[in-house]
Scaffold this active site. Structure first.
Site, PDB file in Angstrom:
ATOM      1  N   LEU A 200      23.166   5.558  70.020  1.00 15.64           N
ATOM      2  CA  LEU A 200      23.143   4.377  69.154  1.00 15.64           C
ATOM      3  C   LEU A 200      21.790   3.696  69.346  1.00 15.64           C
ATOM      4  O   LEU A 200      21.450   3.333  70.469  1.00 15.64           O
ATOM      5  CB  LEU A 200      24.255   3.467  69.675  1.00 15.64           C
ATOM      6  CG  LEU A 200      24.773   2.317  68.848  1.00 15.64           C
ATOM      7  CD1 LEU A 200      25.367   2.841  67.548  1.00 15.64           C
ATOM      8  CD2 LEU A 200      25.866   1.598  69.654  1.00 15.64           C
ATOM      9  N   HIS A 201      21.016   3.540  68.277  1.00 10.36           N
ATOM     10  CA  HIS A 201      19.765   2.799  68.452  1.00 10.36           C
ATOM     11  C   HIS A 201      19.222   2.153  67.186  1.00 10.36           C
ATOM     12  O   HIS A 201      18.251   1.419  67.240  1.00 10.36           O
ATOM     13  CB  HIS A 201      18.677   3.703  69.044  1.00 10.36           C
ATOM     14  CG  HIS A 201      18.089   4.658  68.045  1.00 10.36           C
ATOM     15  ND1 HIS A 201      18.740   5.784  67.635  1.00 10.36           N
ATOM     16  CD2 HIS A 201      16.925   4.625  67.358  1.00 10.36           C
ATOM     17  CE1 HIS A 201      18.005   6.420  66.742  1.00 10.36           C
ATOM     18  NE2 HIS A 201      16.896   5.740  66.548  1.00 10.36           N
ATOM     19  N   ARG A 202      19.838   2.428  66.017  1.00  9.72           N
ATOM     20  CA  ARG A 202      19.303   1.859  64.772  1.00  9.72           C
ATOM     21  C   ARG A 202      19.351   0.344  64.825  1.00  9.72           C
ATOM     22  O   ARG A 202      20.400  -0.224  65.191  1.00  9.72           O
ATOM     23  CB  ARG A 202      20.157   2.265  63.576  1.00  9.72           C
ATOM     24  CG  ARG A 202      20.138   3.681  63.269  1.00  9.72           C
ATOM     25  CD  ARG A 202      19.201   4.050  62.147  1.00  9.72           C
ATOM     26  NE  ARG A 202      18.899   5.436  62.399  1.00  9.72           N
ATOM     27  CZ  ARG A 202      17.697   5.948  62.521  1.00  9.72           C
ATOM     28  NH1 ARG A 202      16.640   5.190  62.342  1.00  9.72           N
ATOM     29  NH2 ARG A 202      17.518   7.198  62.804  1.00  9.72           N
ATOM     30  N   ASP A 274      24.002   7.314  65.386  1.00  9.66           N
ATOM     31  CA  ASP A 274      23.309   6.806  64.198  1.00  9.66           C
ATOM     32  C   ASP A 274      21.925   7.442  64.090  1.00  9.66           C
ATOM     33  O   ASP A 274      21.072   6.982  63.339  1.00  9.66           O
ATOM     34  CB  ASP A 274      23.234   5.276  64.202  1.00  9.66           C
ATOM     35  CG  ASP A 274      22.513   4.703  65.417  1.00  9.66           C
ATOM     36  OD1 ASP A 274      21.946   5.480  66.219  1.00  9.66           O
ATOM     37  OD2 ASP A 274      22.518   3.469  65.570  1.00  9.66           O
TER      38      ASP A 274
END
Ligand code: UD1
Length: 353
Positions: A200-202, A274
């Site tokens: 998860l990093h967006r 993501d």
């Protein structure tokens, strides 16, 4: 002929490695590599150079983090004198990160030919910084190397002449194919047979406290059913701390090296992500992928591959995961030209220029 490769961030490294390697077959072509330093932590950069056997860059510009304008501007002003001095015949840029668009802008204004590897991908969502980077880079590039037919169609729709577009397949899959045997040999202690791997990093998922809270709550709920293994991107780790959330029940890890992450993906019951690249890697590996977004710039991973878009609300994630845990995963196939030879096709083409 002198080809200069510009990379900056983690996902660029899996893409440049096969192109560098394939171009070595052509002694007439001189190559050099510039790292902008957009990513700078050992585990976001150095370890990928080692595992993917990328030679040390001629220059590491060390631009580091900053706002989009700041980071892009720093890359541009740092790169211009380097390119002026080295006078490459062609600059290759990769993917959709800020380093990609910055290098394309600098070089096209200096009248140096630009080749974009992984051209033509579109999410049609300009809220994503990467979409802006893709649109601008593709307008400026002279050579557009696409991974799939949708890429060609998007470019033609945007008025790019057909003669500039070269469908070569997916270079990221080249690195996967090469290092899969090493990943198969990687052992993990204490991992159950079934686990879900999460990344998860967006900004759209992690920068807003309510969205991140909802996602983390879904993951914590999921974790009571099946273990959640979560290598945490630095941006996400910072946000979790800033918002004061407690995710410590999950198996939180530092960002992993390429081979170890590939090993975890291959064995995972499902991947929740993501990321763009991971949607592709799971499709190749035939591992179900649930993407925490409403759109994707990689539609073949949904139409042909194992990917399902579940948005940011936990409902669709839970429903799709229940199906997978029940053994009802969707049928899938590997997209054409995702065969481990895209870098060779690019090199073959460039050798004839
Ligand atoms: C960038 C790319 C994204 C890609 C991702 C992979 C852009 C616009 N985005 O996002 O497309 O999917 O890389 O990781 O180029 N940080 C560190 N150490 C590092 C690098 C970053 O701590 O080595 C932290 C910094 O606090 C920084 C934040 O992570 O502010 C975000 O880094 P940045 O390079 O701005 O973008 P990413 O979110 O990594």
């Amino acid at each position: 002929m002198h080809i200069l490769h510009v990379v900056g961030a983690r996902p660029n490294l899996m893409k440049v490695a096969p192109v560098l390697s394939a171009l070595r077959q052509f002694p007439r072509i001189k190559q050099s590599l510039i790292h902008t330093g957009q990513h700078y932590d050992t585990n976001m950069s150095d370890v990928f150079f080692q595992q993917l056997e990328i030679p040390a860059p001629g220059v590491n510009m060390g631009v580091g983090s900053g706002s989009h304008a700041r980071q892009t501007a720093d890359i541009m002003s740092g790169l211009e004198p380097i390119v002026l001095e080295r006078k490459p015949d062609l600059v290759l840029v990769y993917g959709d990160v800020n380093s990609t668009v910055a290098a394309a802008l600098v070089c096209s204004k200096l009248q140096i030919k630009v080749g974009h590897v992984e051209a033509g991908l579109r999410s049609f969502d300009r809220g994503m910084p990467e979409e802006i980077n893709r649109l601008v880079t593709d307008q400026l590039a002279d050579l557009l190397f696409t991974p799939s037919a949708d890429g060609d169609e998007n470019l033609e729709r945007e008025g790019i002449p057909r003669r500039k577009i070269h469908r070569v397949g997916n270079v990221m899959i080249d690195s996967l194919v090469r290092l899969l045997p090493a990943a198969m040999d990687t052992k993990f202690n204490g991992l159950p047979d079934r686990y879900v791997l999460v990344t998860l990093h967006r900004p759209a998922n992690v920068d807003d406290d309510r969205t991140l809270k909802e996602i983390l709550e879904s993951l914590l709920e999921l974790n009571s059913q099946v273990k959640v293994v979560f290598p945490v991107h630095p941006r996400t780790r910072r946000r979790i701390a800033d918002f004061g959330f407690d995710a410590s029940q999950l198996d939180l890890r530092e960002p992993l090296p390429y081979i170890e992450f590939l090993a975890l993906q291959r064995r995972a019951t499902a991947v929740v992500t993501d990321s763009g690249g991971i949607q592709e890697e799971t499709t190749y590996l035939k591992v179900p992928c649930l993407t925490l977004r409403d759109n994707t710039e990689r539609p073949v991973t949904v139409t042909l591959g194992t990917n399902t878009l579940v948005g940011q609300n936990g409902g669709a994630l839970r429903a799709e995961l229940a199906k997978i845990l029940d053994g009802k995963q969707k049928a899938s196939s590997i997209p054409p030209l995702w065969d481990g030879r895209a870098g060779e096709r690019i090199a073959e083409f460039l050798s004839k220029l």
